[in-house]
Each structure stands twice: as structure tokens, then as C-alpha cells.
Design an enzyme around this catalytic site. Structure first.
Site, PDB file in Angstrom:
ATOM      1  CG  PHE A 146      -1.839   1.249   1.103  1.00 35.37           C
ATOM      2  CD1 PHE A 146      -3.198   1.241   0.421  1.00 35.37           C
ATOM      3  CD2 PHE A 146      -1.584   2.394   1.754  1.00 35.37           C
ATOM      4  CE1 PHE A 146      -3.816   2.226   0.280  1.00 35.37           C
ATOM      5  CE2 PHE A 146      -2.323   3.561   1.702  1.00 35.37           C
ATOM      6  CZ  PHE A 146      -3.583   3.300   0.833  1.00 35.37           C
ATOM      7  CG  ASP A 231       5.472   3.988   1.963  1.00 37.77           C
ATOM      8  OD1 ASP A 231       5.435   4.782   2.990  1.00 37.77           O
ATOM      9  OD2 ASP A 231       4.409   4.060   1.170  1.00 37.77           O
ATOM     10  CE  LYS A 260      -1.364   7.126   6.555  1.00 38.56           C
ATOM     11  NZ  LYS A 260      -1.037   5.843   5.805  1.00 38.56           N
TER      12      LYS A 260
HETATM   13  C1  LIG Z   1      -1.083   6.051   4.230  1.00 40.95           C
HETATM   14  C2  LIG Z   1      -0.033   5.542   3.437  1.00 40.95           C
HETATM   15  C3  LIG Z   1       0.412   6.072   2.206  1.00 40.95           C
HETATM   16  C4  LIG Z   1      -0.482   7.061   1.837  1.00 40.95           C
HETATM   17  O1  LIG Z   1      -0.735   8.261   2.329  1.00 40.95           O
HETATM   18  P1  LIG Z   1      -1.865   9.644   1.988  1.00 40.95           P
HETATM   19  O2  LIG Z   1      -1.463  10.340   3.018  1.00 40.95           O
HETATM   20  O3  LIG Z   1      -3.012   8.592   2.469  1.00 40.95           O
HETATM   21  O4  LIG Z   1      -1.591   9.737   0.789  1.00 40.95           O
HETATM   22  C5  LIG Z   1       1.201   5.639   1.645  1.00 40.95           C
HETATM   23  N1  LIG Z   1       2.191   4.432   1.946  1.00 40.95           N
HETATM   24  C6  LIG Z   1       1.917   3.921   3.384  1.00 40.95           C
HETATM   25  C7  LIG Z   1       2.525   2.920   3.758  1.00 40.95           C
HETATM   26  C8  LIG Z   1       0.726   4.306   3.952  1.00 40.95           C
HETATM   27  O5  LIG Z   1       0.318   3.843   5.329  1.00 40.95           O
END
Ligand SMILES: *Cc1c(COP(=O)(O)O)cnc(C)c1O
Length: 405
Positions: A146, A231, A260
Site C-alpha cells: 500500500f 515507505d 502521516k
Molecule cells: C497511508 C499510507 C500512504 C498514503 O498516504 P496518504 O497521506 O493517504 O496519501 C502511503 N504509504 C503507506 C505505507 C501508508 O500507510
């Protein structure tokens, strides 16, 4: 904490039903106040927040230091665009680089934008520095990943629903099984510029890769001149019991992606972080964002990062997370297949024979614990990292009631 279907909640749910796109399936709770790990619904019922807005609230709701920084900045200056300088972005990026041990950072707003930034950076690095022929760059990604919701990012998802109806997609991505370093080795070729991965998959269901996977990925990327792109939007900033999840294997990626909790639950702040070998591929006009690096976001980012470090939230997450996971594992439940995670990023996997995780989350919600299922079978427990052991004991009591029933 009895769940009343009082009229105010009913009305607000009906309004959302009428006016909102139906792209989420939220629990039927309407929240209007938060403080630390607690939130209150419009009927006055109190709940413990066990999701923390997918780890965007590691510092808890309404952290006074972050709110204070935001309020002070609101009164001074909120937006300049990058057409001019502002006095907050430089200090923010310096502090971010000092905390992460990299040379430069490129500020964005949402996580998906930071992922897109990292992809553009590594592709251009591949053409300019590695010498990959034009438009041939490949980035390797993992099954069950994700990385956000843009069309490029969902194009390399392995989740059919994320893609269905949204094609055609951006080429140049190759999927391998998550946690399989041999597959990574086999997938790398002369056009591979990057390996984009989560050191622990959050949305994929709190999936912990086999020990050594991150370190082996590092070795393979070093050997083949491939950029290791971590990520850490969800796993970073203390969530897994280290400042970054890659720290568990003493790995420094080439590109670190954060978001986040960098915004402390107040404002969207994200960044792609790297040394200048990568970052210097960007020239004026190559990439940008109207709001990226704005003074309000930068001031909030500085305060959010400072709280993580000053309050030693990674250590808290490690200690309380180990304890909480042990307690969850000790629950004698006919429904639980496995409890897994790191720090305060914990997944309780429900056996398929017991149905999905959703009814368990609904039962927890009725008892005053807000948890959300992920990937059908997994209840995620990820409270703000400011949580106390007493507060976790409250959640544990409710989890026992629900999981034993
Ligand atoms: C939440 C998330 C994203 C995307 O972040 P947004 O602020 O919702 O665009 C990307 N990578 C990971 C691992 C995430 O948990």
C-alpha cells in the site's frame, strides 16, 4: 458506553450518506472531540482511539505543543507558495535531515505525493546517474503493498479492487512476493532503478516480513546499484518501536518516505528524504506542490517531530507494544489465529472460520474501543504512542471480552 442510536448521530450519518461519495465503509460513530488517546462522539460517549488515523496521530489528539506551534504560526503566516521563501521551511528540513541522517528533504503534503516524488527522483537518477536508456526504468514493488491512491500508485497494487475501473496505468513496475529476497534478486536487471517497499505492511494487514529481509534487500540494492526506497509513512516516527522500522535491521535506505505523523494529526505534511546524489536530479520546474513546504505545515512538522523525539515515543512504543502484544497473545480465544506486529503496530488475525474481523471491531466500538479491521481478517491495534499502560489495560479488558465471546 451503551451505543444509542440517538437522533443526532442518525441525522449526521444520513447527511454523509446523501452528500458523500461512498468510497469508505466507516464504523457508525460520529466524533466531535479528542484529547490524547480519547475521543468523544456527538452523544457524549467516550472511546479509546486504537487506530490513530492510520498512525497519523502518534502524538495523540490535540497535543499541546503541536497545537501551540500551529496557533502561533496561524497568527503570523500560513502560505507563501514556493515562488518565495518562508522562514519555517529551512529549519523544518534541517531538523528532519538531522533526525533521519540524510542530506536533503523535499516537502510535500500527503503520503501519496511523497511516494510519487520518490518515484520521480529515482527514475531521473536512474537515467542521469545510472545510465538507464530513456523510458526503460523499472521499479520493483511488493505484493500486498500500500503506497497510496494516485493512478500511478494503484497501478502497481496487487489488490484488484484498488485498480478495477481506473486503468490504463503507468508502466515500469514489477511485483515480487513480499519478504522474498530471492525473488528480489531474480527481478533485478540492468534497468532496475529502485526497490520500493514497506518494512512492515500496514494496510496489507500488519504483515511482518521474515527477519533479515530488509538487510538482504539493502545488500542486493548495493550490489546492483539500485535505490532502496523505504515507505515509512505508516511505520515511521516511532510506530514500530524504533524511530524508523528499518532501524530494526540497522538499514539506512537511499530514499526515506515519511508522512502521516509528521503532521501530528493537525495538518498534512510529508517528505521524500535522500542524500544529494539523488535529490540533486531535481531542477527548478521539474517537480513541485503549491502547499508543499508551506510555513504552517513546516511549523507543525517541526513541532510534531520534536514531540516524537523529546517524549521518546519510539522507546515507549517498544516497551508498551511488547507488553501489550504479550497480553493479547495470552487471551484464550477460539477466534484468534495469530497476534503479530512490532511496537504499537499490532494486528490480531481472526480465523476465517470465525468470520471477518469487522463484527469484532463493531463489538469493540460498542464497548468504547475504536479499532478498524484491515484486510478483512485483521483487527489493528495502533493507539497514539503517548498511551499509558493503564489506558492499554482498559483496551485489553474490552479485547478479552470481545475475543472470548
Ligand atoms: C497511508 C499510507 C500512504 C498514503 O498516504 P496518504 O497521506 O493517504 O496519501 C502511503 N504509504 C503507506 C505505507 C501508508 O500507510
Amino acid at each position: 458506553m451503551t451505543h444509542t442510536t440517538a437522533s443526532r448521530t442518525t441525522d449526521l450519518l444520513a447527511e454523509v450518506d446523501q452528500y458523500s461519495a461512498n468510497n469508505y465503509h466507516p464504523l457508525p460513530v460520529v466524533i466531535d472531540r479528542g484529547d490524547g488517546v480519547w475521543v468523544w462522539d456527538v452523544e457524549g460517549n467516550r472511546y479509546m482511539d486504537m487506530l490513530s488515523a492510520y498512525s497519523a496521530l502518534n502524538q495523540g489528539h490535540g497535543h499541546p505543543a503541536i497545537l501551540g506551534a500551529a496557533r502561533a504560526q496561524l497568527d503570523k503566516l500560513t502560505l507563501t507558495s514556493r515562488a518565495f521563501h518562508n522562514d519555517q521551511m529551512g529549519p523544518f528540513l534541517r531538523e528532519l535531515c538531522e533526525a533521519t541522517g540524510f542530506e536533503q528533504a523535499l516537502p510535500m503534503n500527503t503520503g501519496a505525493e511523497a511516494v510519487e516524488t520518490a518515484i520521480k527522483m529515482v527514475r531521473k537518477w536512474g537515467y542521469q546517474v545510472k545510465g538507464v536508456p530513456a523510458d526503460q526504468a523499472e521499479i520493483i514493488v511488493c505484493d500486498n503493498n500500500f503506497h497510496g491512491r494516485t493512478t500511478t500508485v494503484v497501478g502497481f497494487s496487487s489488490e484488484e479492487q484498488y485498480k478495477a475501473g481506473f486503468g490504463p496505468f503507468t508502466p515500469g513496475f514489477k511485483l515480487i512476493p513480499y519478504g522474498d529476497a530471492d525473488a528480489l534478486s531474480a527481478a533485478i536487471n540492468e534497468n532496475t532503478v529502485g526497490f520500493l517497499f514497506e518494512p512492515l505492511q500496514g494496510e496489507g494487514g500488519v504483515v511482518v516480513p521474515p527477519e533479515g529481509f530488509v538487510a538482504r534487500s539493502r545488500e542486493l540494492c548495493d550490489k546492483h546499484g539500485v535505490a532502496l526506497m523505504a515507505d515509512e509513512i505508516q511505520t515511521g516516527l516511532g510506530r514500530t518501536g524504533r524511530l524508523f522500522c528499518c532501524d530494526w535491521e540497522s538499514v539506512r535506505p537511499d530514499v526515506l518516505i515519511v508522512g502521516k505523523a509528521l503532521g501530528g494529526g493537525v495538518y498534512p505534511v510529508s517528505a521524500a528524504i535522500a542524500d544529494s546524489e539523488y535529490m540533486s536530479v531535481f531542477e527548478p520546474g521539474d517537480h513541485g506542490s503549491t502547499f508543499g513546504g508551506n510555513p504552517l505545515g513546516a511549523a507543525v512538522g517541526r513541532a510534531s517531530l520534536k514531540v516524537i523525539l523529546d517524549e521518546r515515543l519510539p522507546e515507549r512504543s517498544d516497551q508498551l507494544g511488547s507488553w501489550f502484544m504479550e497480553q493479547l497473545r495470552a487471551i484464550d480465544s477460539p477466534h484468534v489465529q495469530e497476534v503479530r506486529g512490532k511496537g504499537l503496530m499490532i494486528g490480531v488475525v481472526i480465523k476465517e472460520s470465525s468470520g471477518t474481523a469487522r463484527p469484532f471491531c463493531e463489538a469493540l466500538d460498542e464497548k468504547g474501543v475504536l479499532a478498524k479491521e484491515t484486510h478483512h481478517q485483521v483487527i489493528r491495534f495502533a493507539p497514539p504512542l503517548t498511551v499509558t499502560q493503564e489506558e492499554l489495560e482498559f483496551a485489553l479488558g474490552k479485547a478479552r471480552e470481545v475475543l472470548k465471546a
